[in-house]
Design a protein around this motif. Structure first.
Motif, short mmCIF file in Angstrom:
data_model
loop_
_atom_site.label_atom_id
_atom_site.label_comp_id
_atom_site.label_asym_id
_atom_site.label_seq_id
_atom_site.Cartn_x
_atom_site.Cartn_y
_atom_site.Cartn_z
N ALA A 162 -2.24 3.74 9.83
CA ALA A 162 -1.45 4.19 8.52
C ALA A 162 -0.09 4.96 8.90
CB ALA A 162 -2.21 4.78 7.64
N PHE A 163 -0.20 5.82 9.99
CA PHE A 163 0.72 6.61 10.10
C PHE A 163 1.99 5.77 10.81
CE2 PHE A 163 3.11 8.81 13.63
CZ PHE A 163 3.91 9.91 12.74
N ASN A 164 1.77 4.75 11.53
CA ASN A 164 2.55 3.78 12.27
C ASN A 164 3.43 3.07 11.23
OD1 ASN A 164 1.84 4.53 14.96
ND2 ASN A 164 0.47 2.92 14.95
N LYS A 165 2.98 3.17 10.06
CA LYS A 165 3.74 2.72 8.79
C LYS A 165 4.40 3.65 8.11
CE LYS A 165 0.24 -0.82 8.68
NZ LYS A 165 -1.15 -1.39 7.55
N VAL A 166 4.55 4.53 8.61
CA VAL A 166 5.22 5.79 7.33
C VAL A 166 6.39 6.43 8.68
CG1 VAL A 166 5.03 8.08 6.78
CG2 VAL A 166 2.95 6.48 6.62
N ASN A 167 7.52 6.31 7.84
CA ASN A 167 8.85 6.90 8.43
C ASN A 167 8.85 8.36 7.77
OD1 ASN A 167 11.18 7.35 9.80
ND2 ASN A 167 12.57 6.01 8.41
N ASP A 168 8.00 9.42 8.39
CA ASP A 168 8.40 10.61 7.85
C ASP A 168 7.65 11.75 8.95
OD1 ASP A 168 8.37 13.08 6.38
OD2 ASP A 168 7.08 12.43 4.85
N GLU A 169 8.74 12.37 9.73
CA GLU A 169 8.49 13.14 10.65
C GLU A 169 7.48 14.50 10.23
OE1 GLU A 169 12.29 16.33 11.04
OE2 GLU A 169 11.96 14.56 12.41
N SER A 170 7.68 14.64 9.03
CA SER A 170 6.80 15.79 8.61
C SER A 170 5.24 15.58 8.46
CB SER A 170 7.20 16.26 7.17
OG SER A 170 6.94 15.16 6.33
N LEU A 171 4.93 14.46 8.73
CA LEU A 171 3.30 13.87 8.79
C LEU A 171 3.03 13.77 10.01
CD1 LEU A 171 3.52 11.26 5.45
CD2 LEU A 171 2.79 13.72 5.57
N LEU A 172 3.82 13.94 11.18
CA LEU A 172 3.48 13.80 12.41
C LEU A 172 2.21 14.35 12.90
CD1 LEU A 172 4.23 12.34 15.27
CD2 LEU A 172 5.52 14.33 15.67
N PHE A 173 1.80 15.30 12.44
CA PHE A 173 0.38 15.96 12.81
C PHE A 173 -0.75 15.02 12.56
CE2 PHE A 173 -2.91 19.40 12.81
CZ PHE A 173 -2.42 19.61 14.00
N TYR A 174 -0.65 14.01 11.33
CA TYR A 174 -1.69 13.20 11.08
C TYR A 174 -1.97 12.49 12.43
CZ TYR A 174 -1.76 14.30 6.20
OH TYR A 174 -1.90 15.01 5.09
N MET A 227 0.85 -1.30 -0.07
CA MET A 227 -0.21 -0.16 0.00
C MET A 227 0.95 1.40 0.09
SD MET A 227 -2.72 1.32 2.97
CE MET A 227 -3.75 -0.14 2.55
N ASN A 228 0.47 2.11 -0.98
CA ASN A 228 1.33 3.43 -0.92
C ASN A 228 0.49 4.32 0.06
OD1 ASN A 228 2.91 5.58 -1.77
ND2 ASN A 228 1.61 6.21 -3.13
N ILE A 229 1.23 4.49 1.17
CA ILE A 229 0.78 5.44 2.21
C ILE A 229 1.68 6.76 1.98
CG2 ILE A 229 0.89 5.82 4.88
CD1 ILE A 229 0.71 2.93 5.10
N ASP A 230 0.86 7.71 1.75
CA ASP A 230 1.45 9.13 1.83
C ASP A 230 0.34 10.33 2.14
OD1 ASP A 230 -0.33 9.25 -0.42
OD2 ASP A 230 1.05 9.11 -1.96
N ASN A 231 0.77 11.42 1.81
CA ASN A 231 -0.30 12.43 2.46
C ASN A 231 -1.62 12.48 1.68
OD1 ASN A 231 1.11 13.47 0.28
ND2 ASN A 231 0.07 15.37 0.61
N LYS A 232 -1.61 12.02 0.51
CA LYS A 232 -2.80 11.68 -0.27
C LYS A 232 -3.69 10.73 0.44
CE LYS A 232 -4.95 9.49 -4.05
NZ LYS A 232 -4.82 8.67 -5.17
N TYR A 233 -3.34 9.77 0.83
CA TYR A 233 -3.82 8.71 1.56
C TYR A 233 -4.40 8.82 2.83
CZ TYR A 233 -4.93 3.94 3.80
OH TYR A 233 -5.50 2.91 4.48
N LEU A 234 -3.41 9.65 3.64
CA LEU A 234 -3.80 10.03 5.11
C LEU A 234 -4.89 11.13 4.95
CD1 LEU A 234 -0.08 10.18 6.57
CD2 LEU A 234 -1.87 8.39 6.93
N ASP A 235 -4.76 12.04 3.93
CA ASP A 235 -5.79 13.11 3.84
C ASP A 235 -7.23 12.59 3.61
OD1 ASP A 235 -4.39 15.30 4.42
OD2 ASP A 235 -3.92 15.54 2.33
N LYS A 236 -7.28 11.61 2.85
CA LYS A 236 -8.39 10.79 2.41
C LYS A 236 -9.05 10.10 3.77
CE LYS A 236 -10.57 7.45 -0.41
NZ LYS A 236 -11.59 6.94 0.62
#
Length: 298
Positions: A23-35, A1-10
């Protein structure tokens, strides 16, 4: 699964907050922490909202300073922790200068805490149906409204339909909050023709005939164009997608009838512009579209 800001926004738009946290727990990107913060907020889990912010203040302020500061302080106020709210605000005030918007946020929150200290106590447990309807009808606070939105699934749509109809035409709300309210009526397959205050003014909509903005073929096409045209520059792509997501949500349900590739190029141009890349050149046509997008999202 492609987890990015589009998927998180949805997931945010669909109010699937448990899935958002997973989903956030599968992302290694600190810039998305607010999600992650949004996920807990949507669930009404204010303890973890505060814990996440307090344990990650530096990162959250780096990427989302205004949202983080407001959410931190207002959540403490809503939990009747006014002393901690003042202390949290003082912490942010003592940080090095961030922006004029942040300075104005400090002034706003000073007044907010003082005015709410004796009167405003929002329960951190479930909202009653009466409280839900009151917030939908009267509130203009983003935190209160997202909390109310997260509780709509716990009640029959018919029991808050008249209240959310008022949210749809509340001119004191940011457009994206009215759009999320419209999505709730879509989820509930509302067959009634409703008034909706769009960016073009008051229109009539039939929710059961609408597709949520993040699910349309047009959205997916533009998203793919942005990915393909970003030339593997992750930061440019991420910022361009954020710009497009906001534009798409605010514009809903209007079809701007612009060329899909042109919209993608305009969002990429704005992304580079906001990164102070003054050397990027685009055609007059793309510049004009970018100006329209910028006006809508600002």
């Amino acid at each position: 699964m492609n987890i990015d800001n589009k998927y998180l926004d949805k997931l945010v738009f669909d109010r699937k907050f448990d899935e958002l946290l997973d989903a956030f727990n599968k992302v290694n990107d600190e810039s998305l922490l607010f999600y992650k913060v949004i996920g807990y907020l949507g669930k009404g889990d204010y303890k973890n909202v505060l814990e996440t912010i307090e344990n990650n203040k530096a990162v959250l302020v780096k990427y989302e300073p205004v949202k983080t500061i407001k959410l931190h302080v207002k959540t403490l106020v809503y939990m009747d922790q006014f002393t901690k709210a003042f202390k949290a605000l003082d912490y942010y005030k003592n940080l090095p200068y961030i922006s004029q918007e942040v300075e104005e946020t400090f002034q706003e929150l000073d007044k907010f805490i003082e005015s709410e200290e004796d009167a405003k106590k929002v329960a951190d447990e479930e909202l009653s149906l009466e409280e839900l309807n009151k917030i939908l009808e009267e509130s203009t606070d983003i935190i209160e409204l997202y909390k109310a939105y997260s509780f709509t699934e716990k009640y029959e749509f018919k029991d808050y339909k008249e209240s959310i109809k008022k949210t749809l035409i509340n001119d004191k709300l940011p457009q994206e909050l009215r759009s999320v309210a419209l999505a709730i009526t879509i989820d509930n397959k509302c067959e009634e023709e409703l008034d909706f205050l769009s960016i073009e003014g008051l229109i009539k909509v039939k929710p059961n005939g609408l597709i949520p903005p993040h699910q349309t073929p047009r959205f997916k096409t533009i998203y793919k164009f942005i990915e393909d045209l970003s030339e593997n520059d992750f930061t440019v792509k991420k910022n361009a997608l954020n710009i497009f997501n906001l534009y798409n949500l605010i514009s809903f349900p209007r079809n701007d009838e612009l060329d899909e590739k042109d919209i993608a190029e305009a969002c990429l141009y704005l992304s580079k512009k906001y990164m102070a890349n003054n050397e990027v050149k685009v055609s007059d046509k793309i510049n004009e579209i970018a100006s329209k997008i910028e006006k809508i999202i600002s």
